[in-house]
Motif scaffolding. Sequence first.
Motif, PDB file in Angstrom:
ATOM      1  N   LEU A 278       0.818  -1.210   0.000  1.00 22.94           N
ATOM      2  CA  LEU A 278       0.000   0.000   0.000  1.00 22.94           C
ATOM      3  C   LEU A 278       0.857   1.268   0.000  1.00 22.94           C
ATOM      4  N   GLY A 279       0.512   2.186  -0.896  1.00 25.97           N
ATOM      5  CA  GLY A 279       1.100   3.531  -0.873  1.00 25.97           C
ATOM      6  C   GLY A 279      -0.044   4.453  -0.497  1.00 25.97           C
ATOM      7  N   LEU A 280       0.055   5.116   0.653  1.00 22.27           N
ATOM      8  CA  LEU A 280      -1.117   5.821   1.180  1.00 22.27           C
ATOM      9  C   LEU A 280      -0.866   7.325   1.329  1.00 22.27           C
ATOM     10  N   GLU A 281      -1.736   7.977   2.077  1.00 22.97           N
ATOM     11  CA  GLU A 281      -1.656   9.437   2.159  1.00 22.97           C
ATOM     12  C   GLU A 281      -0.480   9.894   3.038  1.00 22.97           C
ATOM     13  N   ALA A 282      -0.164  11.185   2.925  1.00 26.11           N
ATOM     14  CA  ALA A 282       0.948  11.729   3.700  1.00 26.11           C
ATOM     15  C   ALA A 282       0.701  13.209   3.953  1.00 26.11           C
ATOM     16  N   LYS A 283       1.444  13.738   4.882  1.00 30.69           N
ATOM     17  CA  LYS A 283       1.376  15.192   5.168  1.00 30.69           C
ATOM     18  C   LYS A 283       2.820  15.644   5.334  1.00 30.69           C
ATOM     19  N   ASN A 284       3.575  15.534   4.244  1.00 29.67           N
ATOM     20  CA  ASN A 284       5.009  15.812   4.334  1.00 29.67           C
ATOM     21  C   ASN A 284       5.278  17.265   4.687  1.00 29.67           C
ATOM     22  N   PRO A 285       6.069  17.490   5.738  1.00 28.91           N
ATOM     23  CA  PRO A 285       6.402  18.866   6.095  1.00 28.91           C
ATOM     24  C   PRO A 285       7.682  19.355   5.447  1.00 28.91           C
ATOM     25  N   GLU A 425       9.424  21.962  18.124  1.00 30.16           N
ATOM     26  CA  GLU A 425       7.995  22.150  17.794  1.00 30.16           C
ATOM     27  C   GLU A 425       7.610  21.357  16.535  1.00 30.16           C
ATOM     28  N   PRO A 426       8.288  21.568  15.385  1.00 35.71           N
ATOM     29  CA  PRO A 426       7.912  20.726  14.229  1.00 35.71           C
ATOM     30  C   PRO A 426       8.196  19.237  14.458  1.00 35.71           C
ATOM     31  N   LEU A 427       9.246  18.938  15.212  1.00 34.51           N
ATOM     32  CA  LEU A 427       9.544  17.515  15.438  1.00 34.51           C
ATOM     33  C   LEU A 427       8.411  16.856  16.225  1.00 34.51           C
ATOM     34  N   ASP A 428       7.898  17.582  17.230  1.00 35.56           N
ATOM     35  CA  ASP A 428       6.796  17.012  18.017  1.00 35.56           C
ATOM     36  C   ASP A 428       5.535  16.852  17.163  1.00 35.56           C
ATOM     37  N   VAL A 429       5.324  17.813  16.279  1.00 35.51           N
ATOM     38  CA  VAL A 429       4.153  17.699  15.376  1.00 35.51           C
ATOM     39  C   VAL A 429       4.312  16.436  14.528  1.00 35.51           C
ATOM     40  N   MET A 430       5.503  16.219  14.001  1.00 35.72           N
ATOM     41  CA  MET A 430       5.729  15.050  13.148  1.00 35.72           C
ATOM     42  C   MET A 430       5.585  13.751  13.939  1.00 35.72           C
ATOM     43  N   ALA A 431       6.090  13.755  15.168  1.00 33.39           N
ATOM     44  CA  ALA A 431       6.008  12.532  15.983  1.00 33.39           C
ATOM     45  C   ALA A 431       4.551  12.201  16.294  1.00 33.39           C
ATOM     46  N   ALA A 432       3.737  13.251  16.480  1.00 38.16           N
ATOM     47  CA  ALA A 432       2.328  13.018  16.833  1.00 38.16           C
ATOM     48  C   ALA A 432       1.470  12.751  15.596  1.00 38.16           C
ATOM     49  N   SER A 433       2.021  13.020  14.412  1.00 39.12           N
ATOM     50  CA  SER A 433       1.230  12.904  13.180  1.00 39.12           C
ATOM     51  C   SER A 433       0.862  11.443  12.868  1.00 39.12           C
ATOM     52  N   GLU A 434      -0.227  11.299  12.149  1.00 35.76           N
ATOM     53  CA  GLU A 434      -0.662   9.962  11.716  1.00 35.76           C
ATOM     54  C   GLU A 434       0.153   9.487  10.518  1.00 35.76           C
ATOM     55  N   TYR A 435       1.002  10.379   9.976  1.00 38.40           N
ATOM     56  CA  TYR A 435       1.698  10.069   8.730  1.00 38.40           C
ATOM     57  C   TYR A 435       3.205  10.062   8.925  1.00 38.40           C
ATOM     58  N   GLY A 436       3.912   9.436   8.037  1.00 36.74           N
ATOM     59  CA  GLY A 436       5.368   9.385   8.188  1.00 36.74           C
ATOM     60  C   GLY A 436       6.056   9.017   6.895  1.00 36.74           C
ATOM     61  N   GLN A 437       5.772   9.779   5.832  1.00 31.48           N
ATOM     62  CA  GLN A 437       6.398   9.427   4.548  1.00 31.48           C
ATOM     63  C   GLN A 437       7.758  10.109   4.364  1.00 31.48           C
ATOM     64  N   THR A 479       8.512   4.379   0.565  1.00 32.16           N
ATOM     65  CA  THR A 479       7.670   3.773   1.586  1.00 32.16           C
ATOM     66  C   THR A 479       7.310   4.829   2.620  1.00 32.16           C
ATOM     67  N   GLY A 480       6.695   4.425   3.713  1.00 30.64           N
ATOM     68  CA  GLY A 480       6.318   5.390   4.739  1.00 30.64           C
ATOM     69  C   GLY A 480       5.993   4.676   6.030  1.00 30.64           C
ATOM     70  N   ARG A 481       5.962   5.465   7.103  1.00 30.07           N
ATOM     71  CA  ARG A 481       5.591   4.920   8.402  1.00 30.07           C
ATOM     72  C   ARG A 481       4.116   5.226   8.677  1.00 30.07           C
ATOM     73  N   LYS A 482       3.594   4.644   9.744  1.00 23.10           N
ATOM     74  CA  LYS A 482       2.228   4.879  10.230  1.00 23.10           C
ATOM     75  C   LYS A 482       1.210   4.751   9.085  1.00 23.10           C
ATOM     76  N   ASN A 483       0.363   5.778   8.887  1.00 26.87           N
ATOM     77  CA  ASN A 483      -0.704   5.617   7.877  1.00 26.87           C
ATOM     78  C   ASN A 483      -0.225   5.867   6.448  1.00 26.87           C
ATOM     79  N   SER A 484       1.084   6.000   6.232  1.00 26.26           N
ATOM     80  CA  SER A 484       1.546   6.413   4.903  1.00 26.26           C
ATOM     81  C   SER A 484       1.889   5.271   3.951  1.00 26.26           C
ATOM     82  N   ALA A 485       2.109   4.076   4.442  1.00 21.56           N
ATOM     83  CA  ALA A 485       2.419   2.968   3.516  1.00 21.56           C
ATOM     84  C   ALA A 485       2.483   1.641   4.261  1.00 21.56           C
ATOM     85  N   VAL A 486       2.361   0.584   3.490  1.00 17.70           N
ATOM     86  CA  VAL A 486       2.688  -0.762   3.967  1.00 17.70           C
ATOM     87  C   VAL A 486       3.522  -1.383   2.839  1.00 17.70           C
TER      88      VAL A 486
END
Length: 534
Positions: A278-285, A425-437, A479-486
């Motif tokens: 799976l290639g899924l959604e992302a919120k790349n910062p 601040e951005p690192l914490d946002v990324m760690a808490a995010s559902e996405y990780g591409q 690939t991606g972590r969390k909701n971003s890929a399998v």
Amino acid sequence: METATQVSVDTDRSFDRPLHSTEYLVDGALKTWTGNTTPVYSNIYTKNAEGEVGPTLLGSIPDMETDAALEALDAAEKAFCRGQGKWPTMRVKDRLKCLANFAEKMKAHREEVVELLMWEIGKNKADSYKEFDRTVDYIFDTIEAYKKLDRKSAKFDKESGIHAHIRRGPLGVVLCLGPYNYPLNETFCLLIPAIIMGNTAIFKPAKHGVLLITPLLKAFHESFPPGVVNIVFGRGRKIASPIMQTGKIDVLALIGHSSSAVALQDQHPYKNRLRLVLGLEAKNPGIVLPDADLDLTIKECISGTLSYNGQRCTALKILFVHESIVEEFNSRFAKAVDALHYGMPWEEGAFLTPLPEPNKPEYIQGLIRDAEAKGAKVINKRGGELSHNYSYPAVLYPVTSEMEVYHEEQFGPVIPIMAYRDINEPLDVMAASEYGQQVSLFGRDIRKIGPLVDVLANLVCRVNLNSACQRGPDVYPFTGRKNSAVSTLSVFDALRSFSIRTFVAAKDNPYNNEILDALMDSKDSNFVSTEYLL
Ligand code: G3H
């Protein structure tokens, strides 16, 4: 939104010969669908024969029913025949010939497919050609990668008195579903490695970018044995869901949203048997450090946020800019956004182009309204200018976590910017995010970048230094972590994702060794082979 009377034609160009396709490919036969069909419209407006202005009719595709989808599944199942079929047991060399043959035939349809990419999904001409050429290259690169893999496997290992001949084998029947933003490339990045490894497949094109598959049906038909590739058209609920419910799918290969992937997975009665690619959604910062080179950063942020109007899973979907430079960044970035050229996909230099989804402009406006109501401003002059098929890119600042645009994968032309004081601040946002591409990190000081990279590499799967996020080159892992890929896709990794290690083992004794020697000489087995593929 514009009223009907305000709406004007987008282009003088016309789509002269609508493509009414009734063909689908099942069990090696190009069949004619006699049931309902679905019209395919472009969101680019032209005048029709009656002089009315509206979406351009491009043609129609079969709106197939569940029975036909299950017929495709039967064909794929029969061709795989639980691993006993001709295709999964064929010599690698012969499978590769089919693939190369297909790629050659595909090349002949370049112009047709590019024209449809422009009309169906509004992708600009340069990117449409790139999508086509990249896909053909991907097929040839995959063939070479498989040869390399095969050469590495063309040997015996010996450990603790046991000989082993280890290869990668197919998994079974693959259901393959691609996205609208790369309707050709990303679907083929699933389909090609899947079949090359000996699996059989059912492929249903995306809702937008569907007609462009029809010129390729004949090439598929002529290149592969019956049942290896089956192509059906229609709605997911009538096709994909019933196929999953049978429990006969071994691999779900999907590029799209995690909600669709989860819904389909849930329908499968034997989840432990289902492999997911799976290639899924992302919120790349994008993170802009205080010492970033702003000329370069702005250029990369424009391409990262707005290539193909932001409709890429790899798009930069939120920018974190250090407070010490945010003012300058915002003013220069806003100007650069306003200077972008909007035009029809076929116009030279058109960077921004019409959105293919009729509801998208209104959705983007909703995000802007929500952000404004919660304190953000549109900081570029043209931001949010609306027409029936476009919402001009809006740069929103300052964005907060209360706003929808902070959370949602906007997949369109709106760019949220947040200022930060402390890099955590951005690192914490990324760690808490559902996405990780992926992430883009802009800066120069290696004492800052070094430790940051160590953390970012654990939050996402690709850290882009002073450059926009992207999938390519296709030899690199995607690939991606969390909701971003399998699973992982790349020319090489996809071969692994669509296969399993399987091997022949024999105790090292004269009796077995004689058999193994004879097997290698005789070529009676396609699996046990030390043949070197050139
Ligand atoms: O939609 C997501 C795509 O995989 C992005 O690919 O970075 O090559 O545009 P790209």
